[in-house]
Design an enzyme around this catalytic site. Structure first.
Site, PDB file in Angstrom:
ATOM      1  N   SER A  73       0.828  -1.205   0.000  1.00 45.47           N
ATOM      2  CA  SER A  73       0.000   0.000   0.000  1.00 45.47           C
ATOM      3  C   SER A  73       0.858   1.249   0.000  1.00 45.47           C
ATOM      4  O   SER A  73       1.974   1.255   0.493  1.00 45.47           O
ATOM      5  CB  SER A  73      -0.920   0.037   1.215  1.00 45.47           C
ATOM      6  OG  SER A  73      -1.651   1.252   1.191  1.00 45.47           O
ATOM      7  N   LYS A 128      -4.759  -6.573   3.159  1.00 43.25           N
ATOM      8  CA  LYS A 128      -4.663  -5.451   2.221  1.00 43.25           C
ATOM      9  C   LYS A 128      -6.044  -5.104   1.663  1.00 43.25           C
ATOM     10  O   LYS A 128      -6.389  -3.926   1.491  1.00 43.25           O
ATOM     11  CB  LYS A 128      -3.701  -5.793   1.072  1.00 43.25           C
ATOM     12  CG  LYS A 128      -3.666  -4.766  -0.074  1.00 43.25           C
ATOM     13  CD  LYS A 128      -3.200  -3.417   0.410  1.00 43.25           C
ATOM     14  CE  LYS A 128      -3.041  -2.298  -0.587  1.00 43.25           C
ATOM     15  NZ  LYS A 128      -3.546  -2.278  -1.892  1.00 43.25           N
ATOM     16  N   HIS A 130      -7.835  -3.207   4.280  1.00 43.93           N
ATOM     17  CA  HIS A 130      -7.231  -1.869   4.302  1.00 43.93           C
ATOM     18  C   HIS A 130      -7.897  -0.979   3.254  1.00 43.93           C
ATOM     19  O   HIS A 130      -8.287   0.162   3.534  1.00 43.93           O
ATOM     20  CB  HIS A 130      -5.719  -1.977   4.038  1.00 43.93           C
ATOM     21  CG  HIS A 130      -5.059  -0.688   3.642  1.00 43.93           C
ATOM     22  ND1 HIS A 130      -5.184  -0.147   2.372  1.00 43.93           N
ATOM     23  CD2 HIS A 130      -4.300   0.187   4.339  1.00 43.93           C
ATOM     24  CE1 HIS A 130      -4.523   0.993   2.322  1.00 43.93           C
ATOM     25  NE2 HIS A 130      -3.979   1.224   3.486  1.00 43.93           N
ATOM     26  N   ASN A 131      -8.032  -1.496   2.054  1.00 44.96           N
ATOM     27  CA  ASN A 131      -8.649  -0.695   0.994  1.00 44.96           C
ATOM     28  C   ASN A 131     -10.112  -0.399   1.287  1.00 44.96           C
ATOM     29  O   ASN A 131     -10.590   0.697   0.996  1.00 44.96           O
ATOM     30  CB  ASN A 131      -8.528  -1.416  -0.354  1.00 44.96           C
ATOM     31  CG  ASN A 131      -7.127  -1.317  -0.926  1.00 44.96           C
ATOM     32  OD1 ASN A 131      -6.158  -1.220  -0.187  1.00 44.96           O
ATOM     33  ND2 ASN A 131      -6.997  -1.342  -2.239  1.00 44.96           N
ATOM     34  N   GLU A 171     -10.207   2.320   3.644  1.00 49.98           N
ATOM     35  CA  GLU A 171      -9.850   3.531   2.887  1.00 49.98           C
ATOM     36  C   GLU A 171     -11.097   4.109   2.190  1.00 49.98           C
ATOM     37  O   GLU A 171     -11.327   5.324   2.211  1.00 49.98           O
ATOM     38  CB  GLU A 171      -8.765   3.149   1.882  1.00 49.98           C
ATOM     39  CG  GLU A 171      -8.302   4.208   0.921  1.00 49.98           C
ATOM     40  CD  GLU A 171      -7.288   3.614  -0.082  1.00 49.98           C
ATOM     41  OE1 GLU A 171      -6.366   2.887   0.338  1.00 49.98           O
ATOM     42  OE2 GLU A 171      -7.439   3.871  -1.293  1.00 49.98           O
TER      43      GLU A 171
HETATM   44  P1  NBP Z   1      -0.617  -2.357 -13.958  1.00 50.49           P
HETATM   45  O1  NBP Z   1      -1.592  -2.924 -13.013  1.00 50.49           O
HETATM   46  O2  NBP Z   1      -1.038  -1.314 -14.908  1.00 50.49           O
HETATM   47  O3  NBP Z   1       0.040  -3.565 -14.796  1.00 50.49           O
HETATM   48  C1  NBP Z   1       0.972  -3.340 -15.820  1.00 50.49           C
HETATM   49  C2  NBP Z   1       2.064  -4.372 -15.781  1.00 50.49           C
HETATM   50  O4  NBP Z   1       1.516  -5.690 -15.946  1.00 50.49           O
HETATM   51  C3  NBP Z   1       3.041  -4.171 -16.919  1.00 50.49           C
HETATM   52  O5  NBP Z   1       4.336  -4.457 -16.442  1.00 50.49           O
HETATM   53  C4  NBP Z   1       2.574  -5.208 -17.930  1.00 50.49           C
HETATM   54  O6  NBP Z   1       3.564  -5.592 -18.848  1.00 50.49           O
HETATM   55  C5  NBP Z   1       2.237  -6.334 -17.003  1.00 50.49           C
HETATM   56  N1  NBP Z   1       1.474  -7.415 -17.640  1.00 50.49           N
HETATM   57  C6  NBP Z   1       0.199  -7.441 -18.091  1.00 50.49           C
HETATM   58 BR1  NBP Z   1      -0.926  -6.008 -18.076  1.00 50.49          BR
HETATM   59  N2  NBP Z   1      -0.167  -8.607 -18.617  1.00 50.49           N
HETATM   60  C7  NBP Z   1       0.914  -9.397 -18.484  1.00 50.49           C
HETATM   61  C8  NBP Z   1       1.175 -10.744 -18.825  1.00 50.49           C
HETATM   62  N3  NBP Z   1       0.228 -11.520 -19.365  1.00 50.49           N
HETATM   63  N4  NBP Z   1       2.421 -11.227 -18.598  1.00 50.49           N
HETATM   64  C9  NBP Z   1       3.370 -10.449 -18.034  1.00 50.49           C
HETATM   65  N5  NBP Z   1       3.174  -9.162 -17.678  1.00 50.49           N
HETATM   66  C10 NBP Z   1       1.966  -8.646 -17.895  1.00 50.49           C
HETATM   67  O7  NBP Z   1       0.676  -1.826 -13.163  1.00 50.49           O
HETATM   68  P2  NBP Z   1       0.797  -0.977 -11.806  1.00 50.49           P
HETATM   69  O8  NBP Z   1      -0.185   0.139 -11.747  1.00 50.49           O
HETATM   70  O9  NBP Z   1       2.241  -0.699 -11.649  1.00 50.49           O
HETATM   71  O10 NBP Z   1       0.350  -2.017 -10.667  1.00 50.49           O
HETATM   72  C11 NBP Z   1       1.002  -3.263 -10.483  1.00 50.49           C
HETATM   73  C12 NBP Z   1       0.285  -4.049  -9.406  1.00 50.49           C
HETATM   74  O11 NBP Z   1       0.350  -3.330  -8.171  1.00 50.49           O
HETATM   75  C13 NBP Z   1      -1.202  -4.257  -9.693  1.00 50.49           C
HETATM   76  O12 NBP Z   1      -1.596  -5.530  -9.256  1.00 50.49           O
HETATM   77  C14 NBP Z   1      -1.863  -3.191  -8.862  1.00 50.49           C
HETATM   78  O13 NBP Z   1      -3.192  -3.504  -8.523  1.00 50.49           O
HETATM   79  C15 NBP Z   1      -0.961  -3.153  -7.652  1.00 50.49           C
HETATM   80  N6  NBP Z   1      -0.997  -1.914  -6.877  1.00 50.49           N
HETATM   81  C16 NBP Z   1      -1.080  -0.705  -7.483  1.00 50.49           C
HETATM   82  C17 NBP Z   1      -1.111   0.458  -6.741  1.00 50.49           C
HETATM   83  C18 NBP Z   1      -1.180   1.788  -7.419  1.00 50.49           C
HETATM   84  O14 NBP Z   1      -1.283   2.793  -6.705  1.00 50.49           O
HETATM   85  N7  NBP Z   1      -1.097   1.870  -8.734  1.00 50.49           N
HETATM   86  C19 NBP Z   1      -1.013   0.388  -5.361  1.00 50.49           C
HETATM   87  C20 NBP Z   1      -0.892  -0.850  -4.766  1.00 50.49           C
HETATM   88  C21 NBP Z   1      -0.883  -1.987  -5.539  1.00 50.49           C
HETATM   89  P3  NBP Z   1       3.692  -4.815 -20.262  1.00 50.49           P
HETATM   90  O15 NBP Z   1       4.542  -3.621 -19.960  1.00 50.49           O
HETATM   91  O16 NBP Z   1       4.363  -5.797 -21.113  1.00 50.49           O
HETATM   92  O17 NBP Z   1       2.319  -4.459 -20.708  1.00 50.49           O
END
Ligand code: NBP
Length: 479
Positions: A128, A182, A185-186, A189
């Site tokens: 988080s 987690k 937590h959300n 939130e």
């Molecule tokens: P995203 O949730 O937008 O995911 C993008 C990533 O997933 C890219 O690296 C993409 O690769 C990869 N990907 C996908 Br889509 N399909 C794939 C596949 N079949 N094989 C391998 N890689 C694949 O990224 P994010 O916003 O950085 O979040 C990452 C995780 O963290 C998520 O689960 C999210 O829920 C969690 N999270 C996010 C936050 C936040 O504030 N954003 C906070 C806490 C947790 P590519 O580049 O090749 O498309």
């Protein structure tokens, strides 16, 4: 092989987490992403990090020292399964795969079981704090086995946020426990944000203050018992002026709240566990209601009260709203911890609720002073059945309840929706009630379905012969 830890998935969260890891003494970080461009970009932009890039899973595995440890940060769902399958192919027994995405805890339970059969350790970990948290120090909620915690613990402690000298990470419990916590937590939130939004709306409609003036109110609240990240950023958002129109930004933002689904998961899970998280549910539904413009359009002329809020003393009203917010917040957290307690019982996890409240004090979105009071409550009584009955909260609710009732009353009379304030109050009064009309529900259930009932004055299970002579008979317990 030279890296002691790897990250797969280099979108915003993964690349920031990788940079955080690389900035800590003793870490060398291997990085991999499905599409090459993100890897190239990260490595080029951050030469100081000394990343070891790889462009296939074989190469990625070869760049890690044994036992290999890799954190997956990809889109939750099928993407996560695809990456796990690929890593299982190239990793060996004893290695550790960590899923840091927002995975549903039941997926984590399933994955942990499947991966364990290969001899590889699988850890579902809640992260988080958004992108800034990932870079500078998130709150981390790892599940998984005790054995993986031995290896992971020191690494995670080095990158987590620090609150009052303690790293915001603890081994939450086995398999899906981290992702469960987690999720809750959300959910909390969602409730916290909705309560703040209701407070803002009431102050605005009740006092006519501008968003910038209300920003000052929130900034002031942030110096007291409500001190928290969400209150702090609320002041910032309210102060923001739109460059294009010169209006307060909050007035030009479309009033339809989005959601990524973790609030809904929290409520769905609570429903199946039989835990009343009404504050979280109302917050989730309030977002849904806002996001139906077609329904809102046809409902605009529904009859409402003639009079709006009638506030004579703005400062006194604002103080009432503050107290209503604090009391409702206590309810929301109490409900959330109740869900964690029930989840732990259902899934066989041992979760230290005080430790959970402590790791939320830094890094994460709901970080707040208030979490210390929750930690104190569980330290004093680890088996506390209802958080809000801890002495500190009883005192706070005692101070707030009159104002809370006044605010719910006034908002209802003026036709201003305050679903989280009012449902929290109803929950509070429901818990307090000596007798609940649930007795009548039992009578109705027995009438139409012979579902039986228990009596207050003797043991056993009973049924009234409603379609016969209406005498009572002893029955088998069928619930
Ligand atoms: P995203 O949730 O937008 O995911 C993008 C990533 O997933 C890219 O690296 C993409 O690769 C990869 N990907 C996908 Br889509 N399909 C794939 C596949 N079949 N094989 C391998 N890689 C694949 O990224 P994010 O916003 O950085 O979040 C990452 C995780 O963290 C998520 O689960 C999210 O829920 C969690 N999270 C996010 C936050 C936040 O504030 N954003 C906070 C806490 C947790 P590519 O580049 O090749 O498309």
């Amino acid at each position: 092989a030279a890296a002691n830890i790897g990250v797969v998935g280099l979108a915003v969260m993964g690349s920031n987490l990788a940079r955080n890891l690389a900035s800590r003494e003793g870490n060398t970080v291997a990085v991999h992403n499905r599409s090459r461009s993100k890897t190239d970009e990260l490595v080029a932009d951050h030469p100081e990090a000394g990343f070891i890039p790889s462009f296939s899973y074989e190469e990625f595995a070869a760049s890690l020292t044994v036992p290999r440890t890799a954190v997956i940060m990809v889109k939750a769902g099928r993407a996560t399964d695809a990456v796990i399958d690929a890593l299982v192919e190239v990793f060996e027994p004893g290695d550790i795969i960590v899923d840091g995405g927002n995975s549903l805890f039941t997926d984590t339970i399933r994955r942990e079981k499947a991966v364990r059969e290969t001899g590889i350790n699988f850890v579902g970990m809640g992260v988080s704090g958004g992108e800034e948290g990932a870079l500078l120090g998130p709150s981390l909620m790892p599940g998984g086995s005790d054995a993986s915690w031995v290896t992971l613990g020191p690494i995670l402690k080095s990158i987590a946020a620090v609150a009052e000298g303690e790293p915001c990470v603890t081994h939450v419990g086995h398999d899906g426990a981290g992702h469960f916590v987690k999720m809750v937590h959300n959910g909390i939130e969602y409730a916290d944000m909705q309560l703040i939004a209701e407070a803002y709306d009431l102050i605005r409609r009740g006092t006519g203050k501008t968003p910038a003036e209300i920003a000052d109110v929130f900034a002031e609240w942030n110096t007291g018992e409500l001190e928290s990240y969400l209150i702090e950023i609320t002041a910032e958002v309210l102060r923001q002026v739109d460059a294009e129109t010169g209006e307060p930004l909050v007035d030009v933002i479309l009033d339809q709240a989005g959601a990524k689904g973790t609030g809904a998961w929290t409520v769905q899970t609570a429903l199946s566990l039989g835990v009343p998280v009404s504050g979280i549910a109302e917050a989730t539904f309030a977002r849904s209601l806002s996001s139906h413009p077609e329904q809102r359009a046809v409902s605009r002329d529904l009859p409402g009260p003639v009079e709006g809020l009638n506030v004579e003393d703005a400062d006194a009203f604002i103080e009432q709203v503050r107290l209503a917010l604090y009391a409702s917040k206590i309810v929301a957290y109490s409900q959330g911890f109740d869900e964690i307690r029930a989840g732990a019982a259902e899934y066989g996890w041992t979760i230290d609720l005080g430790a959970v409240s402590k790791i939320w004090r830094g890094g994460c979105i709901i970080r707040a002073q208030f979490l210390n009071r929750i930690a104190d409550a569980y330290d004093a009584e680890p088996g506390l059945p209802v958080l809000l009955t801890a002495p500190y909260f009883v005192e706070a609710l005692g101070r707030a309840q009159e104002a809370w009732r006044a605010i719910v009353q006034q908002s209802a009379a003026a036709g201003i929706p305050a679903p989280a304030f009012s449902s929290s109050l109803a929950y509070y009064d429901g818990l307090r009630a000596e007798r609940l009309p649930a007795a009548l529900i039992q009578g109705q259930r027995d009438f139409f379905g012979a579902h039986t009932y228990k009596r207050i004055d003797k043991d056993g299970t009973f049924h009234t012969l409603w379609s016969g002579d209406r005498t009572e008979v002893e029955a088998e317990d069928t619930h």
